[in-house]
Design a protein around this motif. Structure first.
Motif, PDB file in Angstrom:
ATOM      1  N   LYS A 129       0.816  -1.310  -0.119  1.00 19.73           N
ATOM      2  CA  LYS A 129      -0.009  -0.085  -0.014  1.00 19.73           C
ATOM      3  C   LYS A 129       0.878   1.140   0.003  1.00 19.73           C
ATOM      4  N   LYS A 130       0.407   2.283  -0.413  1.00 19.19           N
ATOM      5  CA  LYS A 130       0.806   3.631  -0.571  1.00 19.19           C
ATOM      6  C   LYS A 130       1.491   4.075   0.946  1.00 19.19           C
ATOM      7  N   ARG A 131       2.215   4.734   1.181  1.00 19.18           N
ATOM      8  CA  ARG A 131       2.688   5.660   2.338  1.00 19.18           C
ATOM      9  C   ARG A 131       1.992   6.600   2.681  1.00 19.18           C
ATOM     10  N   GLU A 132       1.302   6.836   3.693  1.00 18.19           N
ATOM     11  CA  GLU A 132       0.460   8.012   3.737  1.00 18.19           C
ATOM     12  C   GLU A 132       1.198   9.135   4.635  1.00 18.19           C
ATOM     13  N   TRP A 168       6.121   9.619  -7.959  1.00 15.22           N
ATOM     14  CA  TRP A 168       6.390   9.167  -6.793  1.00 15.22           C
ATOM     15  C   TRP A 168       4.933   8.919  -6.180  1.00 15.22           C
ATOM     16  N   HIS A 169       3.790   9.072  -6.660  1.00 19.36           N
ATOM     17  CA  HIS A 169       2.588   8.668  -6.379  1.00 19.36           C
ATOM     18  C   HIS A 169       2.415   7.202  -6.258  1.00 19.36           C
ATOM     19  N   LYS A 170       3.301   6.384  -6.982  1.00 13.85           N
ATOM     20  CA  LYS A 170       3.261   4.984  -6.760  1.00 13.85           C
ATOM     21  C   LYS A 170       3.614   4.435  -5.510  1.00 13.85           C
ATOM     22  N   PHE A 171       4.222   5.388  -4.864  1.00 12.70           N
ATOM     23  CA  PHE A 171       4.829   4.800  -3.577  1.00 12.70           C
ATOM     24  C   PHE A 171       4.127   5.721  -2.391  1.00 12.70           C
ATOM     25  N   PHE A 172       3.794   7.020  -2.595  1.00 15.00           N
ATOM     26  CA  PHE A 172       3.311   7.925  -1.509  1.00 15.00           C
ATOM     27  C   PHE A 172       1.849   8.635  -1.887  1.00 15.00           C
ATOM     28  N   GLU A 173       1.079   8.579  -0.826  1.00 19.01           N
ATOM     29  CA  GLU A 173      -0.262   8.942  -1.027  1.00 19.01           C
ATOM     30  C   GLU A 173      -0.359  10.621  -1.406  1.00 19.01           C
TER      31      GLU A 173
END
Length: 321
Positions: free
Chosen positions: A260-263, A287-292
């Motif tokens: 899941k993405k980091r929030e 970077w939205h692939k990894f972070f919300e």
């Protein structure tokens, strides 16, 4: 004898008539290059991080004589009598040592920000140290355990260039250990566009000679005096190859996972003149692939190594979080 050897070496490099045992090397005018020269001249059991954390003849000689060995990866760069509860752990760029963030720590202390700046003394990255390079996952496990055990209060993580891979691995382990991260900064790097095609087998830097790597690093802003020191350059290039290869393989592995993405709030910092992050106004969105939650910060007229040239800006951004 140890004190006299050190004092003589310092005096010769700094071109001063005498050095007292309680004189601070950096306050006398020393810099990273002159520190490298002293470490090389002495050929003792000291490295650059030792030199910075023990900046007087007396302190360094005492460390030598007692053979006191500090354990852990973190190096606290800010020096205050009483530490605040605001901690920033900084991940060096490819080939960089803990001293990559010395100017940032200086900027923080000059502005009197209540930030404790820690940098990472990664195995195999420090000139004069006798240790071997370590894989990202193993390093992240050591660091996450160290942070969970020793740091309390607010925690912010700052990474530069390919150092973001180790930061990502550490973030995930801290989350599993229920250690909250207030925010992360990713400086001077974008997600490679075609890494899914080559990331499993190829590290792009494997095709570059050492000389070509040095030319490239100079081109993007690495101080020429550091790159031109032959012995230091050998350590740096070895670590750079290791870090860039680790970045490629680790990012590739993340893209193939269903995590899941980091929030936590995530700030992508770029230099307006950095050739490695061209067209950043659109590319940063990957970077939205990894972070919300991501936000772009662009520093005008800054090249790749803006943690050196624009340390004041970085300090202000971090302090404002």
């Amino acid at each position: 004898v140890t004190e006299q050897l050190m004092a003589d070496a310092w005096a010769e490099v700094l071109d001063v008539p005498a050095v007292g045992i309680d004189d601070n090397f950096f306050e006398l005018g020393g810099d990273s290059l002159s520190a490298i020269k002293v470490v090389s001249m002495l050929r003792l059991r000291i490295n650059l991080v030792d030199f910075y954390t023990h900046p007087t003849v007396r302190a360094l000689a005492e460390k030598m004589i007692t053979e006191k060995n500090e354990t852990g990866i973190r190096v606290r760069l800010t020096r205050r009598k009483k530490a605040s509860g605001r901690n920033v752990v900084c991940f060096p760029y490819g080939g960089g040592s803990a001293l990559a963030y010395r100017k940032l720590s200086n900027a923080v202390q000059e502005k009197d920000y209540s930030l404790n700046i820690y940098s990472l003394n990664l195995p195999g990255h420090d000139y004069g140290a006798q240790n071997e390079l370590m894989p990202i996952k193993q390093t992240a496990e050591m660091l996450a355990a160290e942070i969970a055990e020793n740091l309390s209060g607010e925690l912010i993580l700052y990474s530069h260039c390919v150092g973001c891979a180790l930061m990502l691995a550490t973030v995930d382990l801290l989350e599993k250990a229920c250690v909250p991260v207030k925010a992360v900064f990713i400086g001077g790097v974008m997600l490679p566009r075609f890494i899914r095609l080559y990331g499993r087998f190829i590290n792009p830097w494997m095709f570059y000679t050492d000389k070509r790597i040095i030319r490239y690093l100079k081109k993007i802003g690495l101080p020429k005096d550091l790159a031109d020191d032959k012995e230091y350059a050998e350590v740096m290039i070895s670590a750079f190859r290791h870090d860039s290869g680790g970045f490629t393989s680790y990012i590739y592995s993340l893209l193939g996972s269903e995590a899941k993405k980091r929030e936590m709030p995530t700030f992508i910092v770029v230099g307006g003149k950095d050739i490695t992050t061209k067209k950043y106004s659109k590319r940063y969105l990957r970077w939205h692939k990894f972070f919300e939650n991501i936000k772009l910060i662009a520093i005008e007229n800054a090249d790749h190594y803006f943690i050196d040239t624009h340390a004041d800006n970085i300090a202000e951004y971090i302090d404002s979080i």
